[in-house]
Write a protein that holds these residues in place. Structure first.
Motif, mmCIF file in Angstrom:
data_model
loop_
_atom_site.group_PDB
_atom_site.id
_atom_site.type_symbol
_atom_site.label_atom_id
_atom_site.label_comp_id
_atom_site.label_asym_id
_atom_site.label_seq_id
_atom_site.Cartn_x
_atom_site.Cartn_y
_atom_site.Cartn_z
ATOM 1 N N UNK A 107 0.719 -1.060 0.344
ATOM 2 C CA UNK A 107 -0.283 0.012 -0.134
ATOM 3 C C UNK A 107 0.455 1.191 -0.442
ATOM 4 N N UNK A 108 2.203 1.069 0.334
ATOM 5 C CA UNK A 108 2.517 2.398 0.657
ATOM 6 C C UNK A 108 3.498 2.163 0.073
ATOM 7 N N UNK A 109 4.079 1.585 -1.166
ATOM 8 C CA UNK A 109 4.655 1.054 -2.033
ATOM 9 C C UNK A 109 3.832 1.650 -4.015
ATOM 10 N N UNK A 110 3.163 0.730 -4.126
ATOM 11 C CA UNK A 110 2.132 0.361 -5.156
ATOM 12 C C UNK A 110 0.912 1.566 -4.838
ATOM 13 N N UNK A 111 1.107 1.960 -3.614
ATOM 14 C CA UNK A 111 -0.528 2.491 -3.992
ATOM 15 C C UNK A 111 -2.025 1.738 -3.097
ATOM 16 N N UNK A 112 -2.825 2.276 -2.592
ATOM 17 C CA UNK A 112 -3.879 1.489 -1.548
ATOM 18 C C UNK A 112 -4.859 1.039 -2.706
ATOM 19 N N UNK A 113 -5.225 1.106 -3.613
ATOM 20 C CA UNK A 113 -5.997 0.382 -4.863
ATOM 21 C C UNK A 113 -5.601 -0.185 -5.265
ATOM 22 N N UNK A 114 -4.038 -0.320 -6.232
ATOM 23 C CA UNK A 114 -3.780 -2.073 -6.424
ATOM 24 C C UNK A 114 -3.557 -2.410 -5.455
ATOM 25 N N UNK A 115 -3.241 -2.729 -4.127
ATOM 26 C CA UNK A 115 -3.130 -2.979 -3.177
ATOM 27 C C UNK A 115 -4.560 -3.584 -3.343
ATOM 28 N N UNK A 116 -5.288 -3.216 -2.928
ATOM 29 C CA UNK A 116 -6.837 -3.502 -2.395
ATOM 30 C C UNK A 116 -7.296 -4.447 -3.395
ATOM 31 N N UNK A 117 -7.144 -4.117 -4.811
ATOM 32 C CA UNK A 117 -7.483 -5.229 -5.832
ATOM 33 C C UNK A 117 -7.033 -6.633 -5.786
#
Length: 386
Positions: A63-73
């Motif tokens: 979540x800190x590296x690639x972002x919240x959205x891609x991590x959740x998906x």
């Protein structure tokens, strides 16, 4: 930066406790030994919680590296596959493996909503938002155990697990179409040094350990509660599921208390919550001598209220201290919390002791450890007033 709506956060955040508590409602079905050995029946909860704990470490970094959205998906996609496998499983190893994988995937649904709240809130606003999120958590333990039991009675245990798979799939599609990215530009990339610095932070370490121990009884009660109630006061599986779900509405009461008193320092809320957790543990211990339904209800409700107070206050304290790495901060407290709960439930289920005394022993030990961590561990230094 567009913030996710309250409905988006609520739908995602409800998935992990909902799918865990579906297994709680199935405990009476699996604990008779006809489908799983008794020790493995407890692992339905324990392995899932272990996956949630270990997965949060990965989710926080992502979540800190690639972002919240891609991590959740990515997490919801893994959880969709895992829950479908569990629904169709025809062997115990596959069923248990699916629970672990579902926990790993849905760990993102714990980390990302909390990190998103820290991205857009601070101070009193953050504590209030965390309290609202915690109230969402309270709904799942209240409704899913009796729902799972009813689905099993009407159809089969696969219907209960299939409900969880359907909800995860719907959340994946909805998040793909509308969940926004909230990671702020100043977010620092995760590293081992960042994790080490987080571990050295006295305030974070104290809060994380105290919260993990205060929350561990929830997992023990989820794993052993139905059998303990049956042996103590003769409850049927359906009555036990209703009682456990109903008393856990106290969690919402505790979170509501924090929401209305967001101006009160989080440390005060944590101390109050731990006191209520300890009081609940003492009342549950009293059921060994006086196995009365009223004592069970009061003890479980007091514990749930205390848990509901500690939960949002602890997350607010930790996330407030680490504003530029909300992903790993949310993962740190969540990982320790879930691993401690999973290990507590697993050990309690595996030891050769009857469910009722084992539940009382485990709840008392973890509640006591929470009090020791909060009042005896070093506190963060306070700058002198000028």
């Amino acid at each position: 930066m567009r913030a996710p709506s309250a409905a988006q956060v609520a739908v995602v955040a409800m998935l992990p406790p909902l799918t865990m508590n579906l297994a709680v409602g199935l405990q009476p079905v699996f604990s008779d030994g006809s489908r799983l050995p008794p020790a493995q029946a407890g692992a339905l909860v324990g392995l899932y919680a272990l996956g949630l704990g270990l997965g949060q470490f990965l989710a926080g970094n992502a979540a800190d590296h690639w972002g919240r959205r891609p991590t959740l998906l990515a997490g919801l996609a893994l959880a969709t596959v895992a829950t479908l496998l569990g629904t169709l499983a025809d062997a115990a190893p596959l069923l248990l493996a699916s629970r672990l994988l579902a926990g790993l995937g849905l760990a993102t649904a714990l980390v990302v909503p909390r990190a998103c709240l820290r991205d857009v809130h601070a101070g009193q606003s953050l504590q209030r938002a965390m309290a609202v999120l915690s109230m969402v958590f309270a709904l799942a333990p209240a409704i899913t155990p009796p729902l799972a039991w009813a689905a099993t009675e009407l159809w089969s245990w696969r219907a209960a697990l299939g409900l969880g798979a359907a909800l995860v799939t719907i959340a994946l599609v909805a998040s793909w179409h509308g969940f926004p990215e909230t990671r702020p530009p100043g977010t620092r990339p995760p590293s081992l040094a960042a994790w080490a610095a987080l571990q050295r932070h006295a305030g974070v370490r104290r809060t994380v350990l105290a919260f993990a121990c205060a929350a561990a009884p929830f997992f023990v009660i989820a794993a052993l509660g139905p059998a303990a109630l049956q042996s103590s006061v003769g409850f049927s599986p359906g009555a036990a599921a209703l009682l456990l779900g109903g008393t856990y509405l106290g969690f919402a009461m505790g979170s509501q208390w924090v929401r209305h008193r967001a101006a009160t320092p989080g440390a005060h809320h944590v101390a109050l919550g731990i006191g209520l957790v300890a009081a609940g543990a003492l009342l549950l211990a009293a059921t060994l001598a006086w196995p009365a339904t009223a004592l069970w209800i009061l003890g479980l409700t007091l514990y749930a209220i205390g848990h509901g107070v500690v939960f949002p206050a602890s997350f607010s304290l930790v996330l407030q201290d680490v504003p530029h790495q909300a992903g790993i901060a949310a993962a740190a407290i969540g990982t320790v919390h879930m691993v401690a709960g999973a290990c507590s439930a697993w050990i309690a289920g595996a030891l050769p002791l009857a469910p009722h005394p084992m539940l009382v022993l485990a709840v008392g030990a973890t509640a006591g450890a929470s009090a020791l961590a909060w009042w005896r561990m070093p506190r963060p230094a306070v700058a002198p007033a000028r």
